[in-house]
Motif scaffolding. Structure first.
Motif, PDB file in Angstrom:
ATOM      1  N   ASP A 188      -1.754  -6.853  14.899  1.00 36.34           N
ATOM      2  CA  ASP A 188      -2.431  -7.011  14.551  1.00 36.34           C
ATOM      3  C   ASP A 188      -3.124  -7.418  15.676  1.00 36.34           C
ATOM      4  O   ASP A 188      -4.159  -6.382  16.043  1.00 36.34           O
ATOM      5  CB  ASP A 188      -2.767  -7.890  13.813  1.00 36.34           C
ATOM      6  CG  ASP A 188      -3.682  -8.054  12.662  1.00 36.34           C
ATOM      7  OD1 ASP A 188      -4.971  -7.350  13.241  1.00 36.34           O
ATOM      8  OD2 ASP A 188      -4.343  -9.066  11.786  1.00 36.34           O
ATOM      9  N   ILE A 241       4.321 -10.397   1.461  1.00 38.93           N
ATOM     10  CA  ILE A 241       4.778 -11.358   2.595  1.00 38.93           C
ATOM     11  C   ILE A 241       5.071 -12.772   1.989  1.00 38.93           C
ATOM     12  O   ILE A 241       5.630 -13.673   1.723  1.00 38.93           O
ATOM     13  CB  ILE A 241       4.331 -11.774   4.406  1.00 38.93           C
ATOM     14  CG1 ILE A 241       4.607 -11.062   5.098  1.00 38.93           C
ATOM     15  CG2 ILE A 241       4.815 -12.964   4.333  1.00 38.93           C
ATOM     16  CD1 ILE A 241       4.040 -10.280   6.695  1.00 38.93           C
ATOM     17  N   SER A 281       0.285  -6.215   3.548  1.00 39.73           N
ATOM     18  CA  SER A 281       1.485  -6.366   4.043  1.00 39.73           C
ATOM     19  C   SER A 281       1.721  -8.013   3.820  1.00 39.73           C
ATOM     20  O   SER A 281       2.538  -8.825   3.522  1.00 39.73           O
ATOM     21  CB  SER A 281       1.555  -6.643   5.865  1.00 39.73           C
ATOM     22  OG  SER A 281       1.382  -5.057   5.893  1.00 39.73           O
ATOM     23  N   SER A 282       0.153  -8.908   3.926  1.00 37.84           N
ATOM     24  CA  SER A 282      -0.161  -9.962   3.668  1.00 37.84           C
ATOM     25  C   SER A 282       0.509 -10.686   1.917  1.00 37.84           C
ATOM     26  O   SER A 282       1.033 -11.175   2.313  1.00 37.84           O
ATOM     27  CB  SER A 282      -1.319 -10.554   3.896  1.00 37.84           C
ATOM     28  OG  SER A 282      -2.005 -10.085   5.364  1.00 37.84           O
ATOM     29  N   LEU A 329      -3.517  -1.990   5.523  1.00 35.67           N
ATOM     30  CA  LEU A 329      -2.379  -2.142   5.407  1.00 35.67           C
ATOM     31  C   LEU A 329      -2.110  -4.181   5.966  1.00 35.67           C
ATOM     32  O   LEU A 329      -0.924  -4.038   5.223  1.00 35.67           O
ATOM     33  CB  LEU A 329      -2.323  -1.846   7.489  1.00 35.67           C
ATOM     34  CG  LEU A 329      -0.533  -1.335   7.627  1.00 35.67           C
ATOM     35  CD1 LEU A 329      -0.067  -0.786   5.854  1.00 35.67           C
ATOM     36  CD2 LEU A 329      -0.318  -0.275   8.551  1.00 35.67           C
ATOM     37  N   LEU A 330      -2.846  -4.524   6.536  1.00 38.52           N
ATOM     38  CA  LEU A 330      -2.524  -5.953   6.804  1.00 38.52           C
ATOM     39  C   LEU A 330      -2.333  -7.150   6.154  1.00 38.52           C
ATOM     40  O   LEU A 330      -1.598  -7.431   5.713  1.00 38.52           O
ATOM     41  CB  LEU A 330      -3.662  -5.670   8.060  1.00 38.52           C
ATOM     42  CG  LEU A 330      -3.043  -5.914   9.808  1.00 38.52           C
ATOM     43  CD1 LEU A 330      -4.576  -5.905  10.157  1.00 38.52           C
ATOM     44  CD2 LEU A 330      -1.886  -6.108  10.084  1.00 38.52           C
ATOM     45  N   ALA A 368       9.154 -11.588  10.220  1.00 36.53           N
ATOM     46  CA  ALA A 368       8.534 -10.416   9.307  1.00 36.53           C
ATOM     47  C   ALA A 368       7.079 -10.854  10.074  1.00 36.53           C
ATOM     48  O   ALA A 368       5.884  -9.956  10.554  1.00 36.53           O
ATOM     49  CB  ALA A 368       8.267 -10.464   7.851  1.00 36.53           C
ATOM     50  N   VAL A 378       3.886  -8.273  11.934  1.00 37.22           N
ATOM     51  CA  VAL A 378       3.229  -8.518  11.558  1.00 37.22           C
ATOM     52  C   VAL A 378       1.302  -8.984  12.662  1.00 37.22           C
ATOM     53  O   VAL A 378       0.847  -8.040  13.100  1.00 37.22           O
ATOM     54  CB  VAL A 378       2.045  -8.615   9.250  1.00 37.22           C
ATOM     55  CG1 VAL A 378       1.064  -8.564   9.781  1.00 37.22           C
ATOM     56  CG2 VAL A 378       3.448  -7.741   8.831  1.00 37.22           C
TER      57      VAL A 378
END
Length: 815
Positions: free
Chosen positions: A531, A503, A499-500, A495-496, A523, A527
């Motif tokens: 994390d 972004i 997201s990265s 998920l991270l 954002a 995040v």
């Protein structure tokens, strides 16, 4: 003096407010429920007598961090007792039959709170304040010394205060307490070089000295080495710009003086500590055995729980159990990912890791290049490459401690780079004409992440293929199943990563749009905060105050004996009162748990009492040789089950069983004969001999002067027993020896009837004094030269600093 780089107090206050809010979120149970950041569930769930008394069912959230509750918190309790009673203590009689223990009101600095609050509250405040100070100090370093904008400084501060090393060692107190000084000392060194100001010289000196008072010598030495390298880098940059040779030499001289004075200021702590280390059990370890970071653990820098953790929800059992359920692997799963989760954790977050890499690729300024090289070198150090050899060969103590601890330098420099990367991506490049290059590098990184994610998804199909049973394919299957979606530790990191990717992609399209850039800043902040907060909060337990060493009937029984009887010691058989927890109740024990304890005591216990002596933990189990426990004044034995022995008298039967050993020796006694043996082997052979009677003879390691042997009889009565002073009245009918079963240690002196005598090493670890017939007043006093020399040096440097401070104030008043 110190001003934020953009001159805006509002932005600085807003950033500090964010740091404070994150601190409150991280410790929300401590703030709103009154919980303690301590794994008190370990003693309540696992160890008697609290387990039966509390009647709490379940398993500890994180059993790996048991040191917090069995070593660090009891030490805080002892410090609280001593500080309130007399302020200073040099000897702890409660562990190892006595051991050096430097307890000062200002070690660490927040110990001064012990004058005002109970120890559990001080421990709680210390851990919370340390985390916030980590963020504050890093923010100041980034914004003032490196001129990073408020957003980049905030990101770097968040990553530093919540990095993986701090997260997994959080409740140990000394690790975070030692690491928080890195950014502030780097900042003061920077200001000292730039400003050449006496005030900064004083502040740098004081900070270095206070850092040593904060314990964790490994971090202290790493800080000295890395900060000196940083100072050299800054001085050479200044020289390159000004070409001033005198200025170059003056700057180096100033920094070196600040280092020397700072270290000297802490002499009162450093000299006794090194003296203790010299006599400790820790041997020099072969380089290849110094526990470097395994290469396989590099995957945990992105997927921290890849191999499982000691804490839920990704415990080792959860992550690995479905290997067997899959039916593909019939053999025992090999232990991959190292032996100790804490030792190998270098997690700084997924997006911060990407930001740090982008900073190194995109930014061309010298500060970035320095910290990027610092980052890479620190990783190579942790991996145990040849770069660590100079530390191993030339730095005292680094041939006895684990290599992987240097991974903290990776987190420290990675936090700085993450702040630099955040600034660069959201505020644009400082150098003109680099926009196209920046855009292409970001695109390449996005594509690499996307391809890696796609490759991972395809790799999930691999276990479905019928592979031949070769060693290579078996390992390939293991790897594939680790990366499987069924591995719960994969969910958050994937998920991270997604997201990265999003972004970074949006950042490419947001160039020139202030509104979009501000939204993306939010954002990034969310995040990264999610994390690191998730990582640290799931790892560290918060427990109710009621679970923290409650008084139980059995312990009340023993503590009542302290005022009723002469000094005695206890020993525990089984999972009862683990080493150091006896400190809470002021019960003296032959057991103990310390980083440094006497090598002689370690050998004695392992050879004569119990083979179950594991590194720095001495724990007595049921196979202990009770003959030597009796000699060591162990009067009460704690056990879970019934013990047999004619000389064992049951005195308590409740949540545990307590036996009185009727043959236990008093703390001090008289013996008529002394037998001189020179080697350890000879001494142990004699002690083990069935003919040896400790009441009739004492084994010495040097010839007593003018002693021809006797049949002395007599009595020894303890008049006063304090940590640093023991007064005994002895009466003999002939010449003989007074034996005290306390640990022999350099720094102890003896006075017989007011005249200085000589302490003989007795029975390998005890103390003895040769006495003539008659009545004597024998006074043992602990007065180590290392402490007196350290005190003199520290006071001298402190007075010098005060003089410099007065001079500085006079200069300031004239302006």
């Amino acid at each position: 003096m110190i001003k934020l780089s953009d001159g805006s107090k509002t932005q600085g206050i807003f950033s500090l407010l964010i740091l404070a809010i994150l601190t409150v979120i991280f410790f929300w149970k401590a703030f709103f429920l009154g919980y303690l950041p301590l794994p008190a569930d370990i003693v309540s769930f696992l160890f008697q007598p609290w387990k039966s008394y509390c009647q709490v069912e379940g398993t500890p959230k994180n059993p790996l961090i048991s040191d917090c509750i069995t070593q660090f918190y009891p030490t805080k309790e002892y410090s609280s007792q001593i500080i309130k009673e007399k302020g200073i203590s040099l000897w702890n009689p409660l562990l190892f039959c006595g051991t050096p223990c430097l307890t000062l009101p200002f070690i660490p600095p927040l110990n001064m709170l012990l004058f005002l609050f109970p120890p559990h509250l001080v421990y709680k405040l210390t851990i919370i304040l340390q985390i916030f100070l980590c963020g504050l100090f890093m923010y100041l370093f980034l914004s003032v010394a490196l001129k990073i904008n408020p957003f980049g400084s905030l990101i770097g501060a968040i990553v530093f205060m919540l990095n993986g090393v701090f997260a997994v060692w959080l409740e140990f107190e000394t690790t975070v307490g030692g690491g928080l000084w890195f950014p502030i000392i780097f900042l003061l060194i920077d200001r000292l070089i730039v400003k050449q100001n006496l005030v900064y010289f004083i502040l740098t000196t004081l900070s270095i000295g206070i850092r040593f008072f904060s314990s964790h010598l490994q971090f202290a030495i790493l800080l000295l080495l890395s900060s000196f390298i940083y100072a050299s880098f800054k001085i050479l940059l200044t020289y390159k710009a000004k070409r001033d040779l005198k200025g170059l030499l003056r700057s180096f001289a100033t920094v070196i003086c600040a280092f020397i004075l700072g270290i000297s200021l802490a002499s009162i702590y450093i000299l006794p500590t090194f003296k203790e280390a010299e006599a400790s059990f820790r041997p020099t370890v072969e380089f290849r055995e110094l526990n470097p970071l395994p290469v396989a653990n590099l995957v945990t820098f992105v997927i921290p729980d890849f191999y499982g953790t000691p804490a839920p929800p990704h415990s080792y059992e959860t992550v690995r159990s479905w290997f067997y359920g899959a039916g593909l692997i019939k053999m025992k799963i090999p232990k991959v990912g190292g032996r100790n989760y804490n030792e190998y954790c270098g997690y700084i977050g997924v997006l911060p890791l990407i930001l740090a890499l982008l900073a190194g690729l995109l930014r061309k300024d010298k500060d970035t290049r320095f910290f990027f090289c610092f980052w890479i070198v620190s990783l190579l150090l942790a991996l145990g490459t040849f770069l660590y050899l100079p530390l191993y060969w030339f730095v005292p103590g680094f041939n006895k401690i684990g290599i992987s601890r240097s991974i903290f330098l990776f987190c420290f420099s990675g936090s700085i780079l993450a702040g630099m990367g955040a600034e660069h991506l959201t505020a644009g490049s400082r150098e003109q004409g680099t926009g196209s290059r920046k855009e292409w590098i970001i695109r390449i990184v996005v594509w690499i992440l996307a391809i890696a994610t796609l490759g991972w998804l395809m790799f999930l199909l691999l276990p479905k293929f019928n592979l031949h049973s070769t060693i290579f394919n078996l390992q390939l299957q293991l790897l594939a199943w680790h990366f499987s979606l069924r591995n719960p530790s994969m969910n958050i990191p994937i998920l991270l990563v997604f997201s990265s990717i999003i972004i970074l992609s949006l950042l490419l399209k947001a160039q020139g749009s202030r509104l979009k850039t501000q939204s993306l800043k939010g954002a990034i902040l969310l995040v990264i905060s999610f994390d690191l907060l998730y990582f640290g909060m799931k790892y560290n337990p918060m427990t109710p105050k009621e679970w923290l060493f409650p008084e139980t009937p059995s312990l009340s029984f023993l503590t009542a004996k302290l005022d009723e009887e002469p000094p005695f010691r206890i020993a525990a058989f089984g999972c009862i009162l683990p080493p150091n927890t006896n400190i809470i109740y002021k019960l003296q024990s032959v057991e103990g748990y310390e980083s440094f304890h006497s090598a002689r005591y370690h050998d004695f216990m392992k050879e004569l009492v119990s083979p179950d002596v594991y590194h720095n933990w001495i724990n007595i189990f049921s196979q202990a040789n009770r003959k030597f426990l009796q000699v060591l004044n162990v009067k009460y034995i704690l056990a879970e089950n019934e013990l047999e022995g004619e000389d064992l008298k049951p005195v308590y039967d409740g949540e545990i069983k307590i036996y009185e050993d009727l043959k236990a020796f008093p703390r001090a006694w008289i013996v008529p004969e002394g037998k001189v043996l020179k080697t350890k082997e000879e001494i142990f052979d004699e002690l083990k001999s069935l003919d040896f009677d400790p009441k009739k003879a004492v084994i010495l390691e040097e010839e007593p002067q003018g002693f021809k042997g006797s049949k002395a009889q007599g009595e020894a009565t303890i008049i006063e027993y304090q940590p640093e002073k023991v007064i005994i009245q002895a009466e003999l009918n002939q010449d003989g020896f007074l034996v005290l079963s306390d640990s022999w240690y350099p720094g102890w002196k003896v006075f017989v009837n007011g005249k200085k005598g000589k302490i003989l090493r007795a029975n390998y670890i005890m103390r003895a004094v040769q006495l003539s017939n008659g009545r004597h007043l024998v006074e043992f006093i602990y007065d180590p030269p290392s402490f007196k020399v350290g005190l003199f040096i520290s006071l001298t440097i402190f007075i010098l600093i005060l003089i410099l401070l007065v001079v500085s104030l006079k200069r300031w008043s004239k302006r």
